[in-house]
Design a protein around this motif. Structure first.
Motif, PDB file in Angstrom:
ATOM      1  N   UNK A  71       0.316  -1.018   0.039  1.00 47.65           N
ATOM      2  CA  UNK A  71      -0.460   0.011   0.143  1.00 47.65           C
ATOM      3  C   UNK A  71       1.334   1.663   0.245  1.00 47.65           C
ATOM      4  N   UNK A  72       2.134   1.440  -0.452  1.00 49.36           N
ATOM      5  CA  UNK A  72       3.238   1.933  -0.274  1.00 49.36           C
ATOM      6  C   UNK A  72       2.456   3.425  -1.119  1.00 49.36           C
ATOM      7  N   UNK A  73       2.292   2.399  -2.545  1.00 50.38           N
ATOM      8  CA  UNK A  73       2.249   3.515  -3.729  1.00 50.38           C
ATOM      9  C   UNK A  73       0.741   3.782  -4.164  1.00 50.38           C
ATOM     10  N   UNK A  74      -0.175   5.042  -4.956  1.00 50.86           N
ATOM     11  CA  UNK A  74      -1.285   5.186  -5.489  1.00 50.86           C
ATOM     12  C   UNK A  74      -2.199   4.618  -4.974  1.00 50.86           C
ATOM     13  N   UNK A  75      -1.907   3.294  -5.723  1.00 50.16           N
ATOM     14  CA  UNK A  75      -2.250   1.851  -6.390  1.00 50.16           C
ATOM     15  C   UNK A  75      -1.942   0.640  -5.615  1.00 50.16           C
ATOM     16  N   UNK A  76      -2.972   0.027  -4.971  1.00 50.69           N
ATOM     17  CA  UNK A  76      -2.390  -0.547  -3.779  1.00 50.69           C
ATOM     18  C   UNK A  76      -2.065  -1.963  -5.177  1.00 50.69           C
ATOM     19  N   UNK A  77      -1.621  -2.670  -4.373  1.00 50.25           N
ATOM     20  CA  UNK A  77      -1.105  -4.363  -5.515  1.00 50.25           C
ATOM     21  C   UNK A  77      -0.771  -5.271  -4.889  1.00 50.25           C
ATOM     22  N   UNK A  78      -1.673  -5.933  -5.730  1.00 48.79           N
ATOM     23  CA  UNK A  78      -1.517  -7.616  -4.525  1.00 48.79           C
ATOM     24  C   UNK A  78      -0.208  -8.205  -5.180  1.00 48.79           C
ATOM     25  N   UNK A  79       1.412  -8.381  -3.937  1.00 46.39           N
ATOM     26  CA  UNK A  79       1.782  -8.895  -4.499  1.00 46.39           C
ATOM     27  C   UNK A  79       2.633 -10.603  -4.054  1.00 46.39           C
ATOM     28  N   UNK A  80       1.388 -11.396  -3.267  1.00 40.23           N
ATOM     29  CA  UNK A  80       1.959 -12.315  -2.932  1.00 40.23           C
ATOM     30  C   UNK A  80       0.997 -13.100  -1.929  1.00 40.23           C
ATOM     31  N   UNK A  81       0.592 -14.592  -1.867  1.00 39.44           N
ATOM     32  CA  UNK A  81      -0.348 -14.445  -1.573  1.00 39.44           C
ATOM     33  C   UNK A  81      -0.125 -16.149  -0.966  1.00 39.44           C
ATOM     34  N   UNK A  82      -0.638 -16.303   0.936  1.00 38.47           N
ATOM     35  CA  UNK A  82       0.023 -17.720   1.609  1.00 38.47           C
ATOM     36  C   UNK A  82      -1.718 -18.536   1.454  1.00 38.47           C
ATOM     37  N   UNK A  83      -1.158 -19.275   2.344  1.00 40.79           N
ATOM     38  CA  UNK A  83      -2.033 -19.945   2.552  1.00 40.79           C
ATOM     39  C   UNK A  83      -2.008 -20.677   4.603  1.00 40.79           C
ATOM     40  N   UNK A  84      -3.358 -20.617   5.258  1.00 39.83           N
ATOM     41  CA  UNK A  84      -3.048 -21.217   6.658  1.00 39.83           C
ATOM     42  C   UNK A  84      -4.694 -22.483   6.379  1.00 39.83           C
ATOM     43  N   UNK A  85      -3.823 -23.103   7.728  1.00 45.84           N
ATOM     44  CA  UNK A  85      -5.269 -23.784   8.572  1.00 45.84           C
ATOM     45  C   UNK A  85      -5.933 -22.816   8.819  1.00 45.84           C
ATOM     46  N   UNK A  86      -7.663 -23.261   9.195  1.00 39.27           N
ATOM     47  CA  UNK A  86      -8.631 -22.522   9.170  1.00 39.27           C
ATOM     48  C   UNK A  86      -8.139 -21.213  10.825  1.00 39.27           C
TER      49      UNK A  86
END
Ligand code: K7E
Ligand code: CUA
Length: 634
Positions: free
Chosen positions: A474-489
């Protein structure tokens, strides 16, 4: 994070992983993919924490109905540790030794929703992490000195469904709690649910925290109508001393809530002056109910107000300045921004639209600054400290970034103009977290979206699907999706803490071990028999247990105290006793105790469960249990 040129090669490899479906495999990239590769390279570089390097932030996720807290690093999203809280966890031996068994009591699970870091002057002080248990009405305190659960308080009296917590006040005076469910009070009293409105009540509780030890106790409670309180937050700055919760059932429905609790256009939020509540308690304006001093807000004006909020709201979040309070209405595509100054003025002028059971209802328009059209299904709002808010949109599967007030006349005339950006997340986001959003000085930088459905964005693991967390820059003007991780419930909410805000210990110093049964030298170990109780003091050190033979008789009770005398980090020893369901894990410098009734005869090997040295496999011994008959005939 340092960017070094040597990361470029791995970044290219990582880029292949984050490339969108439909992209060509590496080496076969078409001309049209060039732009994506650049974006992927850049995203990979920003989340890359090289082997041996450390993350900049801790991320503490709630583990939902796993009863645990997960610790990950940011920006890598690597899982670092699981902190068991409300359930047994063999990996750390939690729930197997006498002390942790006693803390867990008879419950075998909990439902952790909202972790809350302790604060000083409205900033994280790095001492404790509080978590709630929605299922069994408890609050736990994790000590960030050693990342261990130290206290479980509860079940809290007069409190059913501890969902609206753990909200920590600016100087950790209180952890504040509101009930999700209403029941006849005190607990144990029966009333027909058909008489819900008359017989059932909810409660707001002030859990007092000792400033030195962190020990929690129930301070006071405010009794409320059966509104089903939802999420909340605590004030700061001008709103310090106040706390806010939404309600999703101002209708007071007791059946078919899906329809019956969604009728009104506005539900009430509870505006609680906890400092006034504390003063009322000190002035004795309370009634005791199940051992707790309970305030009736109709008899103690100034403690509780209601504020209408559209529509079946979920989150209500105070911004870092403490002036703006944002409520998100699940069934209306707006975030309502309230001005705490206007709200105060409305209270002073008694600008109320009505009252409910003796509690004033503040006029919506008197406190409202504006309704920001954020999108569909708004749930929770976080802040970056730079004047921006981020609202999760469950139905839209997106995060909206929007500008906080003050707004220009132009913006005010069309609040669509303050919605600055929107980013898709995958899928159906619940909470989101920006580091330090609930403090006076957020870190900004990253946002983690906690998505409820992952819909196959990972290798298939069968019907039990993991949860999806996405890291957004969220450092820029536009938000950027940079990673994805998975967890248990199931991560509901999380807290982010700067890594250098804490320095956890890695060894319990010998001088600090105050367990009366700790022994540090082989000559002090051994067994003592008192009647049928055999007490053994044992030490564990690379690579043996002393003693490595324990002799008892059938019917005895064995009380085993094991001290890990190591003073070296990471030198953990375990003690598993085969077919005795004993699983101790003892950290360096720690002593743990287990009591076992010797019901089975025979010889039971015990061994170290935690690989500790080249001779770890040799770290074993025998528990020999003689039959009672044989003892009698000797
Ligand atoms: Cu905080 Cu998940 Cu309990 Cu919202 S709740 S999503
Ligand atoms: Cu001690 Cu393995």
């Amino acid at each position: 994070m340092k960017l070094i040129s040597s990361l470029l090669a791995p970044a290219v490899a990582a880029a292949a992983l984050v490339a969108l479906p439909g992209c060509n495999p590496p080496g076969k990239s078409g001309a049209g993919d060039a732009g994506k590769s650049v974006a992927a390279n850049s995203a990979a570089a920003r989340t890359w924490v090289a082997p041996g390097q450390k993350d900049e932030f801790y991320l503490f996720y709630s583990g939902g109905h796993s009863g645990q807290v997960y610790v990950a690093g940011l920006p890598s999203m690597r899982h670092l540790a699981t902190i068991p809280v409300f359930g047994r966890y063999p990996g750390t031996g939690y729930g197997y030794d006498e002390a942790s068994k006693a803390m867990l009591g008879d419950y075998t699970w909990g439902d952790v929703h909202h972790p809350g870091l302790s604060k000083k002057d409205g900033l994280y002080d790095g001492r404790w992490l509080f978590v709630n248990d929605n299922a069994n009405n408890r609050i736990a305190r994790i000590d960030l000195r050693d990342f261990k659960t130290k206290q479980i308080l509860g079940p809290i009296p007069n409190s059913m469904g501890n969902h609206g917590s753990s909200f920590v006040t600016d100087n950790t005076e209180y952890v504040l709690v509101a009930t999700r469910f209403s029941v006849p009070l005190p607990k144990g009293r029966y009333a027909d649910p058909a008489n819900y409105e008359k017989e059932f009540n909810g409660m707001v509780s002030g859990i007092k925290v000792d400033p030195t030890s962190g020990t929690m106790k129930v301070g006071w409670q405010i009794i409320t109508p059966p509104f089903d309180w939802d999420l909340g937050s605590t004030g700061k700055g001008p709103s310090e001393g106040w706390a806010f919760w939404t309600s999703y059932n101002t209708e007071m429905a007791h059946d078919n809530l899906e329809a019956n609790a969604s009728q009104k256009d506005r539900d009430y939020a509870a505006i609680v002056n906890w400092k006034a509540a504390e003063a009322a308690v000190n002035a004795g304006q309370t009634t005791m109910l199940d051992g707790v001093a309970v305030i009736d807000p109709a008899k103690t004006p100034g403690v509780l107000y209601y504020l209408p909020v559209p529509k079946s709201p979920h989150g209500i979040d105070v911004d870092p300045t403490g002036r703006w309070v944002v409520a998100a209405g699940k069934l209306q595509p707006v975030a309502s921004v309230f001005d705490f100054e206007k709200l105060q003025a409305a209270i002073a002028k008694k600008d109320f639209e009505s009252e409910f059971r003796g509690v004033p209802v503040i006029r919506y328009d008197a406190a409202l600054e504006g309704e920001v059209p954020v999108g569909l299904g708004p749930l929770h709002t976080q802040y970056d400290g730079a004047g921006n808010a981020y609202t999760s949109l469950f139905i839209e599967s997106a995060v909206a970034k929007w500008k906080m007030p003050p707004w220009s006349a132009d913006e005010r005339a069309d609040l669509n103009k303050v919605v600055l950006d929107k980013i898709a997340v995958h899928y159906n986001i619940g909470h989101l977290v920006v580091g330090g959003s609930d403090t006076k000085k957020p870190y900004g930088k990253y946002l983690v979206a906690m998505n409820k459905l992952s819909k196959g964005r990972h290798l298939s693991v069968g019907p039990s699907q993991p949860e999806d967390s996405e890291l957004i820059d969220i450092t820029g003007k536009k938000m950027e999706l940079i990673y994805e991780a998975f967890t248990e419930p199931e991560p509901h909410f999380a807290q982010i803490l700067k890594a250098d805000a804490i320095s956890p210990i890695e060894v319990y110093p010998k001088a600090e071990n105050d367990d009366p049964n700790a022994v540090w030298d082989a000559k002090d170990t051994g067994a003592t028999r008192r009647g049928n109780v055999v007490e053994v003091k044992m030490i564990a050190i690379r690579s043996h247990f002393t003693p490595d033979r324990i002799d008892v008789n059938e019917g005895d009770e064995l009380v085993l105290h094991v001290t890990n005398v190591e003073q070296t980090p990471d030198m953990i020893h375990g003690l598993g006793i085969v077919e005795q369901n004993v699983n101790l894990v003892i950290d360096p410098g720690e002593t743990k105790t287990v009591r076992i009734k010797m019901t089975k005869t025979g010889v039971f090997p015990f061994y170290c469960t935690n690989f500790c040295s080249a001779l770890h496999q040799e770290m074993q011994g025998y528990l020999a249990v003689k039959p009672a008959v044989a003892v009698a005939t000797q």
